[in-house]
Write a protein that holds these residues in place. Structure first.
Motif, PDB file in Angstrom:
ATOM      1  N   LEU A 152       1.339  -1.750   0.641  1.00 45.26           N
ATOM      2  CA  LEU A 152      -0.002   0.031   0.276  1.00 45.26           C
ATOM      3  C   LEU A 152       0.603   1.115   0.084  1.00 45.26           C
ATOM      4  N   ALA A 153       2.111   1.828   0.920  1.00 46.13           N
ATOM      5  CA  ALA A 153       3.039   2.141   0.928  1.00 46.13           C
ATOM      6  C   ALA A 153       3.219   2.701  -0.949  1.00 46.13           C
ATOM      7  N   GLU A 154       4.177   1.476  -1.396  1.00 49.64           N
ATOM      8  CA  GLU A 154       4.343   1.423  -2.208  1.00 49.64           C
ATOM      9  C   GLU A 154       3.633   1.657  -4.075  1.00 49.64           C
ATOM     10  N   SER A 155       1.494   1.645  -3.219  1.00 46.92           N
ATOM     11  CA  SER A 155       1.198   2.707  -3.648  1.00 46.92           C
ATOM     12  C   SER A 155       0.760   4.095  -3.624  1.00 46.92           C
ATOM     13  N   TYR A 156       1.289   4.330  -2.668  1.00 46.95           N
ATOM     14  CA  TYR A 156       0.583   5.406  -2.424  1.00 46.95           C
ATOM     15  C   TYR A 156       1.750   6.501  -2.631  1.00 46.95           C
TER      16      TYR A 156
ATOM     17  N   ALA B 120       3.302   5.601  -6.005  1.00 39.17           N
ATOM     18  CA  ALA B 120       3.239   5.848  -7.018  1.00 39.17           C
ATOM     19  C   ALA B 120       2.425   6.181  -7.109  1.00 39.17           C
ATOM     20  N   ILE B 121       1.658   6.884  -7.138  1.00 41.88           N
ATOM     21  CA  ILE B 121       0.931   7.834  -7.291  1.00 41.88           C
ATOM     22  C   ILE B 121       0.635   9.516  -6.654  1.00 41.88           C
ATOM     23  N   ASN B 122       2.275   9.150  -5.963  1.00 42.37           N
ATOM     24  CA  ASN B 122       2.339  10.556  -5.053  1.00 42.37           C
ATOM     25  C   ASN B 122       1.579  11.301  -4.752  1.00 42.37           C
ATOM     26  N   ASP B 123       0.907  10.210  -3.532  1.00 41.75           N
ATOM     27  CA  ASP B 123       0.313  10.793  -2.349  1.00 41.75           C
ATOM     28  C   ASP B 123       0.926  10.500  -1.149  1.00 41.75           C
ATOM     29  N   LEU B 124       1.798  11.151  -0.642  1.00 40.25           N
ATOM     30  CA  LEU B 124       2.528  11.286   0.195  1.00 40.25           C
ATOM     31  C   LEU B 124       1.597  11.699   1.291  1.00 40.25           C
ATOM     32  N   THR B 125       0.367  12.055   1.096  1.00 36.21           N
ATOM     33  CA  THR B 125      -0.022  12.497   2.456  1.00 36.21           C
ATOM     34  C   THR B 125      -0.481  11.318   3.476  1.00 36.21           C
TER      35      THR B 125
ATOM     36  N   ILE C 272       1.172   8.703   3.790  1.00 39.34           N
ATOM     37  CA  ILE C 272       2.476   7.750   4.333  1.00 39.34           C
ATOM     38  C   ILE C 272       2.551   7.558   5.540  1.00 39.34           C
ATOM     39  N   PRO C 273       2.770   8.600   6.106  1.00 39.95           N
ATOM     40  CA  PRO C 273       2.974   8.545   7.786  1.00 39.95           C
ATOM     41  C   PRO C 273       1.805   7.566   8.459  1.00 39.95           C
ATOM     42  N   ALA C 274       0.699   7.714   8.670  1.00 38.25           N
ATOM     43  CA  ALA C 274       0.132   7.012   9.768  1.00 38.25           C
ATOM     44  C   ALA C 274       0.105   5.864   8.766  1.00 38.25           C
ATOM     45  N   LEU C 275       0.232   5.299   7.763  1.00 37.90           N
ATOM     46  CA  LEU C 275       0.820   3.974   7.486  1.00 37.90           C
ATOM     47  C   LEU C 275       1.859   3.638   7.405  1.00 37.90           C
ATOM     48  N   LYS C 276       2.775   4.339   7.877  1.00 37.62           N
ATOM     49  CA  LYS C 276       4.639   4.021   8.458  1.00 37.62           C
ATOM     50  C   LYS C 276       4.245   3.672   9.953  1.00 37.62           C
ATOM     51  N   ILE C 277       3.522   4.493  10.324  1.00 39.58           N
ATOM     52  CA  ILE C 277       3.575   4.419  11.874  1.00 39.58           C
ATOM     53  C   ILE C 277       2.455   2.818  11.826  1.00 39.58           C
ATOM     54  N   ALA C 278       1.801   1.868  11.026  1.00 38.28           N
ATOM     55  CA  ALA C 278       0.939   1.095  11.235  1.00 38.28           C
ATOM     56  C   ALA C 278       1.973  -0.105  10.645  1.00 38.28           C
TER      57      ALA C 278
ATOM     58  N   ILE D 175       8.646  12.281   6.812  1.00 39.75           N
ATOM     59  CA  ILE D 175       7.883  12.570   6.255  1.00 39.75           C
ATOM     60  C   ILE D 175       5.909  13.503   6.832  1.00 39.75           C
ATOM     61  N   ALA D 176       6.011  12.883   8.192  1.00 39.31           N
ATOM     62  CA  ALA D 176       5.603  13.673   8.949  1.00 39.31           C
ATOM     63  C   ALA D 176       5.218  15.741   8.518  1.00 39.31           C
ATOM     64  N   TRP D 177       6.819  15.931   9.678  1.00 32.06           N
ATOM     65  CA  TRP D 177       7.353  16.839   9.624  1.00 32.06           C
ATOM     66  C   TRP D 177       7.183  17.386   8.918  1.00 32.06           C
ATOM     67  N   SER D 178       7.320  17.184   7.543  1.00 31.13           N
ATOM     68  CA  SER D 178       8.159  17.910   6.103  1.00 31.13           C
ATOM     69  C   SER D 178       6.522  18.165   5.678  1.00 31.13           C
ATOM     70  N   LEU D 179       5.671  17.426   6.249  1.00 27.65           N
ATOM     71  CA  LEU D 179       4.128  18.194   5.529  1.00 27.65           C
ATOM     72  C   LEU D 179       3.172  18.412   6.923  1.00 27.65           C
ATOM     73  N   GLN D 180       4.185  19.017   7.368  1.00 28.51           N
ATOM     74  CA  GLN D 180       3.548  19.974   9.003  1.00 28.51           C
ATOM     75  C   GLN D 180       1.708  19.237   8.777  1.00 28.51           C
ATOM     76  N   GLN D 181       2.210  18.042   9.462  1.00 26.34           N
ATOM     77  CA  GLN D 181       0.989  17.142   9.656  1.00 26.34           C
ATOM     78  C   GLN D 181       1.712  16.617  11.285  1.00 26.34           C
ATOM     79  N   PHE D 182       1.352  17.016  12.294  1.00 22.77           N
ATOM     80  CA  PHE D 182       2.000  17.539  13.485  1.00 22.77           C
ATOM     81  C   PHE D 182       1.332  16.213  14.218  1.00 22.77           C
ATOM     82  N   ALA D 183       0.048  15.898  14.206  1.00 22.97           N
ATOM     83  CA  ALA D 183      -0.070  15.009  15.618  1.00 22.97           C
ATOM     84  C   ALA D 183       0.026  13.646  14.793  1.00 22.97           C
ATOM     85  N   SER D 184       1.054  13.907  13.502  1.00 23.50           N
ATOM     86  CA  SER D 184       0.687  12.181  13.222  1.00 23.50           C
ATOM     87  C   SER D 184       2.642  11.969  13.382  1.00 23.50           C
TER      88      SER D 184
END
Length: 441
Positions: free
Chosen positions: A294-298, A300-305, A307-313, A337-346
């Motif tokens: 799933l991470a590879e699929s994200y 591939a479609i350049n959907d980094l948003t 990735i952080p939650a998925l990497k935690i899982a 990745i979360a920090w670079s996207l300013q996803q502070f909760a992740s």
């Protein structure tokens, strides 16, 4: 063709454990009511309301054995819709017996419009009976549906199409029905209606039998769109009834199907479902494989948003598999990745889990470094509650090591936040008392 379908259907009912589900549900239905065949006060058998044969004034009079004209069909449908509305009004008013008496009249009349239309109406009214805990009415409707299925597809002992087993990539086995020839268009419509009706009255076993036959027919005709649609229904049915192994096996089929078709959108959908299933089934090894894909699929479609939650899982699965190095690596990637996207909760969650991991594996120095970084993230996001909790973690590590001055400083920061939040003030005051007591020994 009808005989062939009958043999296959009967083989499924005899060979599959799902068939036991029908008997079990019917037993519960029967035991939950007096039964429609119960005797009335005059000791005469109470008639099944769907077997009443009294001529109905809504049908052409005198009734003759001929098809209805288009005008008669239109007029009858309008009258039946009005009966349905009257029944719904009676149920809303709290008069369930009167409501179902009207609905039974509607159902008897629906037969004049064809078996498929009758089955669709049986499913609709059956769903209402289920939702309102009308066990007696549900039993009557279930019996009628089974009578229709038995009458349409007969009772012959041996099928020509033999089932075969296939294995998915994670070792799960599913049984595939093989038809010797395609199903007729009439049978397809009836099977679809029966499958839907059984779903509406919450009988997954016969519904699955019907959809498996429709799946086999779609494969026979190489109808890829219908094949995928049937697999989706079958997978969701298994999932709705918490049969995670069979749900996983079917979604693995769907994933393989989407991969072969180059359908990247549905690949993501099926991987997400498999992630949920394997997590629920507590199978971290299978879950890990799916999440990595799933991470590879994200990516591939350049959907980094995502990735952080998925990497935690993914890291959590590595923890469950006792692979702390891989867990640590993925928590760090999730944070970056979360920090670079300013996803502070992740970002905060990744660091907290990473710090806890280091504490679990007795590496306090690394844990302290992580918690110090975590303080910065929580200040950035104004997360004062978790900032307070992190100061507690830091204080505990220093206290365990006997470093009383930094332990005291951490607990004081925690107490200050606790006072501002009006929460856990006594707890932090007690921690400071522990520091003082340990220093006086």
């Amino acid at each position: 063709m009808q005989n062939l379908l009958a043999r296959l259907w009967l083989q499924q009912r005899r060979s599959s454990a799902l068939g036991l589900g029908i008997a079990a549900v019917l037993f519960l239905l029967c035991s939950g009511s007096a039964g429609w065949a119960a005797t009335a006060a005059d000791n005469k058998p109470k008639p099944n309301p769907l077997e009443i044969t009294t001529p109905d004034p809504l049908l052409p009079q005198p009734q003759v054995d001929r098809p209805l004209t288009l005008q008669e069909i239109s007029q009858l449908r309008q009258a039946l819709d009005e009966l349905n509305a009257q029944a719904a009004a009676q149920l809303k008013a709290g008069n369930a017996p009167a409501a179902f008496e009207i609905w039974y009249r509607e159902l008897r009349l629906r037969r004049s419009l064809g078996t498929v239309e009758e089955v669709e109406a049986l499913g609709r009214v059956g769903a209402i009976a289920w939702e309102n805990n009308q066990k007696l009415d549900l039993q009557i409707i279930t019996k009628r549906l089974q009578a229709i299925q038995d009458r349409a597809f007969g009772r012959t002992p041996e099928p020509k199409g033999k089932p075969r087993q296939q294995t998915n990539q994670n070792g799960g086995k599913t049984e595939e029905i093989v038809l010797s020839s395609p199903v007729s268009a009439v049978d397809i419509k009836l099977l679809q209606a029966l499958g839907q009706a059984y779903q509406q009255i919450r009988l997954p076993a016969p519904a699955l039998e019907d959809y498996q036959l429709l799946l086999a027919d779609a494969r026979q005709r190489q109808d890829k769109a219908t094949e995928e649609a049937m697999l989706k229904i079958i997978a969701q049915l298994h999932l709705n009834w918490f049969d995670y192994p069979k749900a996983a096996a079917t979604y693995e089929e769907l994933l393989s199907f989407a991969t072969q078709q180059g359908d990247t959108v549905n690949q993501v959908v099926y991987l997400q479902q498999l992630t949920y299933i394997y997590d629920k089934a507590k199978q971290p090894e299978n879950s890990l494989k799916v999440k990595q894909r799933l991470a590879e699929s994200y990516l591939a479609i350049n959907d980094l948003t995502q990735i952080p939650a998925l990497k935690i899982a993914i890291a959590t699965d590595y923890e469950a598999l006792k692979e702390p190095d891989e867990a640590s690596k993925n928590y760090q990637e999730a944070y970056n990745i979360a920090w670079s996207l300013q996803q502070f909760a992740s970002a905060s969650e990744a660091l907290k889990k990473l710090g806890d991991l280091y504490r679990t594996y007795k590496q306090p120095e690394y844990a302290l470094q992580v918690y110090q970084t975590l303080l910065q993230v929580e200040r950035q996001s104004y997360d004062y509650y978790n900032l307070m909790k992190t100061y507690d973690q830091i204080g505990q590590i220093y206290l365990e090591r006997g470093d009383l001055a930094p332990a005291k400083a951490a607990f004081e920061q925690g107490l200050e936040l606790a006072r501002s939040l009006k929460y856990q003030e006594t707890y932090f005051a007690n921690q400071l008392a522990r520091v003082t007591q340990q220093g006086s020994q």
